[in-house]
Design a protein around this motif. Structure first.
Motif, PDB file in Angstrom:
ATOM      1  N   GLU A  13       0.830  -1.204   0.000  1.00  0.00           N
ATOM      2  CA  GLU A  13       0.000   0.000   0.000  1.00  0.00           C
ATOM      3  C   GLU A  13       0.869   1.260   0.000  1.00  0.00           C
ATOM      4  O   GLU A  13       0.581   2.230  -0.713  1.00  0.00           O
ATOM      5  CB  GLU A  13      -0.935  -0.015   1.205  1.00  0.00           C
ATOM      6  CG  GLU A  13      -1.990  -1.111   1.143  1.00  0.00           C
ATOM      7  CD  GLU A  13      -2.744  -1.298   2.445  1.00  0.00           C
ATOM      8  OE1 GLU A  13      -2.434  -0.564   3.427  1.00  0.00           O
ATOM      9  OE2 GLU A  13      -3.635  -2.180   2.505  1.00  0.00           O
ATOM     10  N   ALA A  14       1.946   1.237   0.791  1.00  0.00           N
ATOM     11  CA  ALA A  14       2.838   2.393   0.853  1.00  0.00           C
ATOM     12  C   ALA A  14       3.572   2.600  -0.469  1.00  0.00           C
ATOM     13  O   ALA A  14       3.770   3.738  -0.920  1.00  0.00           O
ATOM     14  CB  ALA A  14       3.836   2.221   2.000  1.00  0.00           C
ATOM     15  N   ILE A  15       3.978   1.508  -1.112  1.00  0.00           N
ATOM     16  CA  ILE A  15       4.696   1.594  -2.388  1.00  0.00           C
ATOM     17  C   ILE A  15       3.772   2.113  -3.481  1.00  0.00           C
ATOM     18  O   ILE A  15       4.181   2.936  -4.322  1.00  0.00           O
ATOM     19  CB  ILE A  15       5.315   0.232  -2.750  1.00  0.00           C
ATOM     20  CG1 ILE A  15       6.479  -0.073  -1.800  1.00  0.00           C
ATOM     21  CG2 ILE A  15       5.785   0.206  -4.209  1.00  0.00           C
ATOM     22  CD1 ILE A  15       6.953  -1.510  -1.839  1.00  0.00           C
ATOM     23  N   ALA A  64       9.641 -10.732  -7.133  1.00  0.00           N
ATOM     24  CA  ALA A  64       8.288 -10.406  -6.663  1.00  0.00           C
ATOM     25  C   ALA A  64       8.141  -8.904  -6.426  1.00  0.00           C
ATOM     26  O   ALA A  64       7.092  -8.314  -6.726  1.00  0.00           O
ATOM     27  CB  ALA A  64       7.969 -11.181  -5.388  1.00  0.00           C
ATOM     28  N   ASP A  65       9.195  -8.288  -5.897  1.00  0.00           N
ATOM     29  CA  ASP A  65       9.154  -6.845  -5.648  1.00  0.00           C
ATOM     30  C   ASP A  65       9.066  -6.080  -6.967  1.00  0.00           C
ATOM     31  O   ASP A  65       8.308  -5.108  -7.083  1.00  0.00           O
ATOM     32  CB  ASP A  65      10.402  -6.405  -4.880  1.00  0.00           C
ATOM     33  CG  ASP A  65      10.505  -7.053  -3.512  1.00  0.00           C
ATOM     34  OD1 ASP A  65       9.501  -7.629  -3.047  1.00  0.00           O
ATOM     35  OD2 ASP A  65      11.593  -6.996  -2.911  1.00  0.00           O
ATOM     36  N   TYR A  66       9.851  -6.519  -7.967  1.00  0.00           N
ATOM     37  CA  TYR A  66       9.798  -5.863  -9.277  1.00  0.00           C
ATOM     38  C   TYR A  66       8.417  -6.031  -9.909  1.00  0.00           C
ATOM     39  O   TYR A  66       7.839  -5.072 -10.442  1.00  0.00           O
ATOM     40  CB  TYR A  66      10.856  -6.425 -10.232  1.00  0.00           C
ATOM     41  CG  TYR A  66      10.596  -5.992 -11.654  1.00  0.00           C
ATOM     42  CD1 TYR A  66      10.880  -4.691 -12.068  1.00  0.00           C
ATOM     43  CD2 TYR A  66       9.970  -6.861 -12.554  1.00  0.00           C
ATOM     44  CE1 TYR A  66      10.571  -4.275 -13.352  1.00  0.00           C
ATOM     45  CE2 TYR A  66       9.658  -6.442 -13.837  1.00  0.00           C
ATOM     46  CZ  TYR A  66       9.959  -5.151 -14.237  1.00  0.00           C
ATOM     47  OH  TYR A  66       9.648  -4.728 -15.507  1.00  0.00           O
ATOM     48  N   GLY A 101       3.582  -3.407 -11.884  1.00  0.00           N
ATOM     49  CA  GLY A 101       2.135  -3.383 -11.995  1.00  0.00           C
ATOM     50  C   GLY A 101       1.500  -2.088 -11.524  1.00  0.00           C
ATOM     51  O   GLY A 101       0.299  -1.866 -11.730  1.00  0.00           O
ATOM     52  N   GLN A 102       2.316  -1.229 -10.894  1.00  0.00           N
ATOM     53  CA  GLN A 102       1.799   0.029 -10.349  1.00  0.00           C
ATOM     54  C   GLN A 102       2.072   1.237 -11.249  1.00  0.00           C
ATOM     55  O   GLN A 102       1.569   2.325 -10.981  1.00  0.00           O
ATOM     56  CB  GLN A 102       2.412   0.290  -8.969  1.00  0.00           C
ATOM     57  CG  GLN A 102       2.121  -0.770  -7.937  1.00  0.00           C
ATOM     58  CD  GLN A 102       0.645  -0.934  -7.678  1.00  0.00           C
ATOM     59  OE1 GLN A 102      -0.079   0.038  -7.456  1.00  0.00           O
ATOM     60  NE2 GLN A 102       0.159  -2.176  -7.731  1.00  0.00           N
ATOM     61  N   THR A 103       2.892   1.065 -12.299  1.00  0.00           N
ATOM     62  CA  THR A 103       3.289   2.228 -13.107  1.00  0.00           C
ATOM     63  C   THR A 103       3.373   1.875 -14.582  1.00  0.00           C
ATOM     64  O   THR A 103       3.669   0.723 -14.941  1.00  0.00           O
ATOM     65  CB  THR A 103       4.648   2.779 -12.635  1.00  0.00           C
ATOM     66  OG1 THR A 103       4.968   3.978 -13.365  1.00  0.00           O
ATOM     67  CG2 THR A 103       5.773   1.759 -12.818  1.00  0.00           C
ATOM     68  N   THR A 104       3.113   2.863 -15.426  1.00  0.00           N
ATOM     69  CA  THR A 104       3.306   2.707 -16.866  1.00  0.00           C
ATOM     70  C   THR A 104       4.639   3.308 -17.293  1.00  0.00           C
ATOM     71  O   THR A 104       4.987   3.270 -18.473  1.00  0.00           O
ATOM     72  CB  THR A 104       2.169   3.391 -17.641  1.00  0.00           C
ATOM     73  OG1 THR A 104       2.120   4.783 -17.275  1.00  0.00           O
ATOM     74  CG2 THR A 104       0.828   2.739 -17.322  1.00  0.00           C
ATOM     75  N   ARG A 105       5.367   3.867 -16.324  1.00  0.00           N
ATOM     76  CA  ARG A 105       6.684   4.437 -16.617  1.00  0.00           C
ATOM     77  C   ARG A 105       7.754   3.355 -16.435  1.00  0.00           C
ATOM     78  O   ARG A 105       7.437   2.168 -16.438  1.00  0.00           O
ATOM     79  CB  ARG A 105       6.921   5.671 -15.754  1.00  0.00           C
ATOM     80  CG  ARG A 105       5.861   6.747 -16.038  1.00  0.00           C
ATOM     81  CD  ARG A 105       6.066   8.030 -15.311  1.00  0.00           C
ATOM     82  NE  ARG A 105       4.922   8.922 -15.531  1.00  0.00           N
ATOM     83  CZ  ARG A 105       4.782  10.116 -14.965  1.00  0.00           C
ATOM     84  NH1 ARG A 105       5.730  10.589 -14.143  1.00  0.00           N
ATOM     85  NH2 ARG A 105       3.708  10.857 -15.224  1.00  0.00           N
ATOM     86  N   THR A 106       9.010   3.712 -16.319  1.00  0.00           N
ATOM     87  CA  THR A 106      10.093   2.729 -16.287  1.00  0.00           C
ATOM     88  C   THR A 106      10.387   2.279 -14.857  1.00  0.00           C
ATOM     89  O   THR A 106      10.923   3.061 -14.071  1.00  0.00           O
ATOM     90  CB  THR A 106      11.371   3.316 -16.919  1.00  0.00           C
ATOM     91  OG1 THR A 106      11.085   3.745 -18.247  1.00  0.00           O
ATOM     92  CG2 THR A 106      12.476   2.262 -16.942  1.00  0.00           C
ATOM     93  N   PRO A 107      10.058   1.044 -14.506  1.00  0.00           N
ATOM     94  CA  PRO A 107      10.403   0.555 -13.158  1.00  0.00           C
ATOM     95  C   PRO A 107      11.917   0.345 -13.073  1.00  0.00           C
ATOM     96  O   PRO A 107      12.515  -0.274 -13.952  1.00  0.00           O
ATOM     97  CB  PRO A 107       9.660  -0.772 -13.046  1.00  0.00           C
ATOM     98  CG  PRO A 107       8.739  -0.833 -14.231  1.00  0.00           C
ATOM     99  CD  PRO A 107       9.353   0.017 -15.290  1.00  0.00           C
TER     100      PRO A 107
END
Length: 364
Positions: free
Chosen positions: A44-46, A122-124, A129-135
């Motif tokens: 949730e924080a991420i 798993a973290d990646y 899944g939270q952004t359309t930009r570059t993880p």
């Protein structure tokens, strides 16, 4: 244009931990919640942090290292054959003139180093899944398994030949890079304190006392990092951040990049070098003359150690100064380090942290 980064405004990766994550970690340590409950709070924080980064205009997005206690141990201890054993006591320095006593954990080898399972996958996957930009994924440099303990931390009965040790470490890192690449990751940054420490006279002397040749070691470390990235796809951004220590707004090393610059820039097969340049302890820009075409230096001109905001004009003047030694097309901008390389965080507020990112984006 030679810059392969998603934007000329970037950042090292870690951000101040929110109270929800700190409290959840404490509750987990006390046995009040289980691992799944902790991860849900971190998730949730991420998710909120991703929205915050995007709102500030960043294109490279991280999870803030919210799931880590230290930037390196949480990763390295998941490799087979690696244990934590005390630390190397060091007086970290800061702008108040009052030393902070801290002994960063020392990793030692107790068996054959191997990659038993994906560490950041798993973290990646959650971050992507939270952004359309570059993880962007930041991991500790493989050199962290050698420098702080030296040969004494690598038993001769396990590794009679040091080249076997380096080969196993590189293979473990390649397996991790492969797992991330297969999941779609195209931006990995290795955080390396050791090349920066080899720019400091006192650390060079300490390294020599541990049997580490401070002149020959940068070349061996460059080979180790290259071998660790060897199987990465061609379109993956490979970055290295050189850090002089970052604990509660204090640092552990000083000195310009001259002792390592020529080898670092020319022998490391790296796209971007995140370099600390936030105050005089980092030296001048002359070492940038060794940067070959096709590589980028990310100037860490905005400090994460102090809350006071740099002026836009001063940052622009320093970029112009750096451009006397390297084509400005090969330069980008970031804060000098993470805002929280450890869970403790640096001595500034979330609002000051945001103002510094805004400044970086604006100037870039």
């Amino acid at each position: 244009m030679t810059c392969k980064l998603p934007s000329r405004a970037d950042h090292v990766g870690s951000f101040l931990r929110p109270r929800s994550v700190i409290e959840a970690r404490d509750r987990r340590a006390a046995g009040e919640i289980d691992r799944a409950a902790l991860r849900q709070i971190e998730d949730e924080a991420i998710a909120e942090l991703v929205r915050w980064q995007e709102g500030l205009g960043l294109q490279a997005i991280t999870d803030g290292e919210y799931r880590r206690y230290f930037f390196h141990t949480d990763f390295l201890l998941q490799l087979d054959g690696v244990e934590e054993q005390g630390g190397i006591a060091k007086a970290f320095k800061n702008d108040t003139g009052k030393d902070v006593q801290f002994a960063p954990p020392k990793m030692v080898v107790s068996g054959k180093v191997a990659h038993r399972a994906p560490i950041q996958l798993a973290d990646y996957t959650y971050l992507a899944g939270q952004t359309t930009r570059t993880p962007k994924v930041s991991i500790p440099s493989p050199t962290m398994l050698h420098f702080r303990a030296g040969r004494d931390g690598i038993p001769a009965d396990v590794y009679p030949d040091m080249e076997e040790f380096y080969a196993d470490v590189a293979a473990a890192y390649r397996a991790e890079v492969d797992s991330l690449a297969q999941a779609g990751c195209r931006y990995i940054q290795m955080d390396d304190t050791n090349l920066a420490y080899l720019c400091d006279d006192s650390h060079r002397a300490d390294a020599a006392a541990r049997g580490i040749d401070p002149d020959a070691t940068p070349r061996r470390y460059a080979q180790l990092i290259n071998d660790s990235f060897a199987s990465a796809p061609a379109d993956m951004i490979r970055a290295v951040h050189l850090c002089r220590g970052n604990f509660r707004s204090s640092w552990a090393a000083e000195g310009g990049y001259e002792p390592v610059a020529e080898i670092m820039f020319n022998e490391l097969a790296i796209d971007a070098f995140f370099l600390e340049y936030d105050d005089p302890r980092s030296g001048d820009f002359a070492p940038l003359r060794f940067l070959p075409k096709g590589k980028t230096v990310v100037l860490g001109l905005v400090t994460t150690k102090l809350g006071e905001l740099e002026s836009r004009e001063d940052v622009l003047l320093r970029i112009e100064e750096a451009a006397k030694f390297v084509d400005i097309d090969q330069l980008a901008l970031s804060p000098q380090c993470g805002f929280a390389s450890t869970v403790h965080g640096n001595d500034l507020s979330v609002e000051q942290q945001a103002a510094k990112i805004r400044l970086v984006v604006d100037v870039a």
